[in-house]
Design an enzyme around this catalytic site. Structure first.
Site, PDB file in Angstrom:
ATOM      1  N   ALA A 141       0.843  -1.208   0.000  1.00  0.00           N
ATOM      2  CA  ALA A 141       0.000   0.000   0.000  1.00  0.00           C
ATOM      3  C   ALA A 141       0.877   1.255   0.000  1.00  0.00           C
ATOM      4  O   ALA A 141       1.948   1.269   0.625  1.00  0.00           O
ATOM      5  CB  ALA A 141      -0.922  -0.012   1.216  1.00  0.00           C
ATOM      6  N   PRO A 142       0.458   2.307  -0.729  1.00  0.00           N
ATOM      7  CA  PRO A 142      -0.811   2.453  -1.469  1.00  0.00           C
ATOM      8  C   PRO A 142      -0.783   1.939  -2.891  1.00  0.00           C
ATOM      9  O   PRO A 142      -1.740   2.136  -3.637  1.00  0.00           O
ATOM     10  CB  PRO A 142      -1.023   3.964  -1.445  1.00  0.00           C
ATOM     11  CG  PRO A 142       0.362   4.526  -1.486  1.00  0.00           C
ATOM     12  CD  PRO A 142       1.207   3.582  -0.677  1.00  0.00           C
ATOM     13  N   GLY A 143       0.316   1.297  -3.324  1.00  0.00           N
ATOM     14  CA  GLY A 143       0.362   0.678  -4.642  1.00  0.00           C
ATOM     15  C   GLY A 143       1.229   1.384  -5.657  1.00  0.00           C
ATOM     16  O   GLY A 143       1.307   0.944  -6.801  1.00  0.00           O
ATOM     17  N   CYS A 194      11.680   4.907   4.010  1.00  0.00           N
ATOM     18  CA  CYS A 194      11.636   6.360   3.795  1.00  0.00           C
ATOM     19  C   CYS A 194      12.050   7.077   5.086  1.00  0.00           C
ATOM     20  O   CYS A 194      11.390   8.006   5.537  1.00  0.00           O
ATOM     21  CB  CYS A 194      10.247   6.808   3.342  1.00  0.00           C
ATOM     22  SG  CYS A 194       8.916   6.387   4.485  1.00  0.00           S
ATOM     23  N   ASP A 247       9.387  -2.981   1.113  1.00  0.00           N
ATOM     24  CA  ASP A 247       9.401  -1.553   1.436  1.00  0.00           C
ATOM     25  C   ASP A 247       8.807  -1.446   2.838  1.00  0.00           C
ATOM     26  O   ASP A 247       7.605  -1.276   3.009  1.00  0.00           O
ATOM     27  CB  ASP A 247       8.579  -0.780   0.410  1.00  0.00           C
ATOM     28  CG  ASP A 247       8.616   0.715   0.643  1.00  0.00           C
ATOM     29  OD1 ASP A 247       9.718   1.258   0.822  1.00  0.00           O
ATOM     30  OD2 ASP A 247       7.540   1.342   0.669  1.00  0.00           O
TER      31      ASP A 247
END
Length: 582
Positions: A284-286, A491, A440
């Site tokens: 998510a979010p793709g 991130c 991620d």
């Protein structure tokens, strides 16, 4: 007599200069108040830790960069539907006067950059003495609302915390930000009740703390009472912003996707090939999922997993919007991604068929049309029930019920009644099921910008993030076949979640090796270690490994978010996988 006169003269001169300096200081403070010059607050221990990792001067530059947005918007073109040149032509028609260019990095030519501007000096009506006459009325917004506004969004009514008394529609207002402050009992608090009246005096909540936290001015779109009663709507129409970045909400849907540059580079680092079986563990979010699918020319199988039902539906919607059929979605806890072979999901059965894709698209279009009709229908129902209540003995529907029903409809029919979208729960996958895996990982997100507050993270919470990520990595490494690729990204600027996880992976799984990445536009990783006061030593990269990872620095000329990417090649797994105690 002469001495007394001399002393009197000296005192008068001294008093004159003292008063003059006080006036100048007050004027300077007033001018600094109506400005945007935030200072990012960190937990003292975290500040010390990150200052050691980067060096005090470098970390100071990073902190400053985090308080402002990037000076450009990065747009990924859906090359299965359009071309960069076509998108640039359309955007120039939509965004009149905007500076638009194509990325010149080899392999990333399908990216389009739209340049923003700022920081601008906003005129709040200050005279030469630094006074605002007459004082502007003020609207105070939440920190998260302000961070969105700095990226180009509008001020919506849910983000307004307080405003001046007697604000009328069309009034000129200054927009300031409420940032968390130390609480009386420890921790951090907002300290302002929604609906508070601002008097423009020093007795206002956090009057002095708001100095240097003004993000623009504009016209109020509602009265004060309307702002705090309406469930939705734009509260301020900006005429001047500190940063001007275009909004891409509803622009060229399906043809473009607004995405940070390092996230796109992550998809390239995975190096997806046509026909690959790929797992995106925390999808998510793709954005990265669809980027991978486009690099594969929509030929192959991608399983996009996330533990949240609603987020999985968002991935489905984005894939349908972009016309991608190779993406399968499922609900899956990344900590439980591996299972025995006889209990695992059959990947080939999970993949979307063309019929399923059409049904998903039709379902979301139907949902959109129903949402557009709901306000008209609701108003008609309200009038009918009020006027004909006695004649037809029908039940009265209050305005509160109507608003509640409208919100429910706008948010979709819910997980049990959703048209065309269903999130299947996965039992996990057998070891060695995928050619490539992207992890991620959920993280502290200390690289996201603009950021106006960072004090919530402590050394303990950062170490917990890293522990959680190591557990997810233990699952991911089992799912990649020998000869495959595993990409790990975050991130955050925290080396404990980046270099320390890479060091853990290489020390624990001897069949893993760092691989070069293409394109390589980020900087090197951090080498060394850090010893915490409790005696725990955090190991980062060894010399020679720093050039095999990519670290994106918010203060670098690339002007990106803070980000980290590591690519691993999976060798032979002849020995049993070690099950480390994390």
């Amino acid at each position: 007599m002469k001495k007394k006169a001399r002393d009197l003269f000296r005192r008068s001169i001294r008093n004159f200069f003292t008063d003059h300096l006080k006036i100048m200081e007050q004027q300077q403070q007033q001018q600094q108040r109506y400005s945007y010059n935030p200072t990012l607050r960190w937990n003292p221990e975290v500040d010390s830790y990150l200052s050691h990792a980067y060096g005090p001067a470098h970390f100071s530059r990073i902190s400053k960069a985090l308080t402002r947005p990037s000076c450009y918007s990065c747009i990924r073109v859906n090359t299965l539907k359009s071309t960069p040149d076509s998108v640039i032509e359309k955007l120039r028609d939509i965004l009149k006067g905007a500076s638009i260019s194509k990325c010149e990095v080899e392999g990333l030519e399908y990216l389009v950059f739209v340049k923003g501007s700022g920081p601008h000096s906003v005129d709040y009506g200050c005279d030469e003495d630094g006074n605002v006459n007459p004082p502007l009325k003020e609207i105070l917004v939440s920190r998260k609302c302000a961070e969105a506004v700095l990226r180009g969004a509008e001020v919506y009514v849910p983000g307004v915390l307080a405003c001046s008394a007697h604000v009328e529609k069309g009034d000129e207002v200054a927009v300031s930000v409420s940032v968390e402050q130390p609480g009386a009992e420890g921790g951090w608090v907002v300290g302002i009740t929604r609906g508070t009246i601002l008097q423009g005096a020093e007795t206002d909540p956090y009057h002095f703390e708001r100095r240097g936290l003004y993000i623009g001015r504009g016209k109020a779109m509602m009265t004060r009472s309307g702002i705090f009663r309406a469930p939705e709507g734009i509260a301020v129409d900006f005429s001047d912003r500190v940063y001007n970045l275009p909004s891409f909400r509803g622009v060229l849907e399906g043809e473009i996707f607004l995405q940070n540059l390092p996230s796109i580079v992550t998809a390239h680092a995975l190096d997806p090939q046509k026909g690959d079986h790929i797992l995106d563990m925390c999808a998510a979010p793709g954005g990265k999922t669809t980027a991978i699918a486009i690099l594969m020319k929509d030929e192959g199988e991608i399983v996009a997993a996330d533990r949240s039902h609603n987020k999985v539906l968002d991935i489905q919607k984005l894939a349908a919007e972009m016309g991608l059929s190779c993406i399968t979605t499922c609900r899956l806890d990344a900590l439980k991604a591996v299972c025995s072979r006889n209990e695992s999901d059959d990947i080939t059965k999970l993949c979307c068929t063309e019929d399923n894709l059409d049904a998903t698209i039709q379902g979301f279009n139907l949902m959109k049309s129903e949402v557009e009709k709901i306000e008209v229908i609701a108003e008609k129902d309200l009038k009918k029930n009020v006027t004909n209540e006695k004649a037809n003995e029908r039940t009265y529907i209050s305005r509160a019920d109507i608003r509640k029903d409208m919100r429910r409809k706008r948010n979709g029919p819910g997980r049990n009644q959703c048209v065309g979208g269903k999130a299947e729960k996965s039992k996990g996958f057998a070891p060695n099921s995928f050619d490539r895996v992207l992890l991620d990982a959920p993280c502290s997100a200390l690289g996201l910008r603009p950021r106006l507050f960072a004090g919530e993270e402590t050394v303990e919470s950062l170490r917990k993030h890293a522990k959680y990520q190591r557990k997810m990595f233990d699952q991911a490494v089992q799912l990649v076949r020998p000869g495959g690729v595993l990409v790990y990204s975050t991130c955050t600027i925290n080396p404990g979640e980046n270099e320390a996880v890479v060091r853990y992976a290489l020390d624990t799984y001897k069949f893993l090796s760092l691989a070069p990445q293409n394109p390589r536009i980020g900087g090197p990783g951090l080498v060394g270690r850090f010893e915490f006061p409790d005696g725990f030593t955090e190991e980062w990269l060894r010399p020679g490994q720093e050039e095999l990872v990519q670290r994106f620095d918010p203060s670098s000329p690339l002007d990106t978010i803070g980000f980290f990417i590591a690519k691993f090649l999976v060798g032979s797994k002849e020995a049993d996988l070690e099950q480390p105690a994390t």
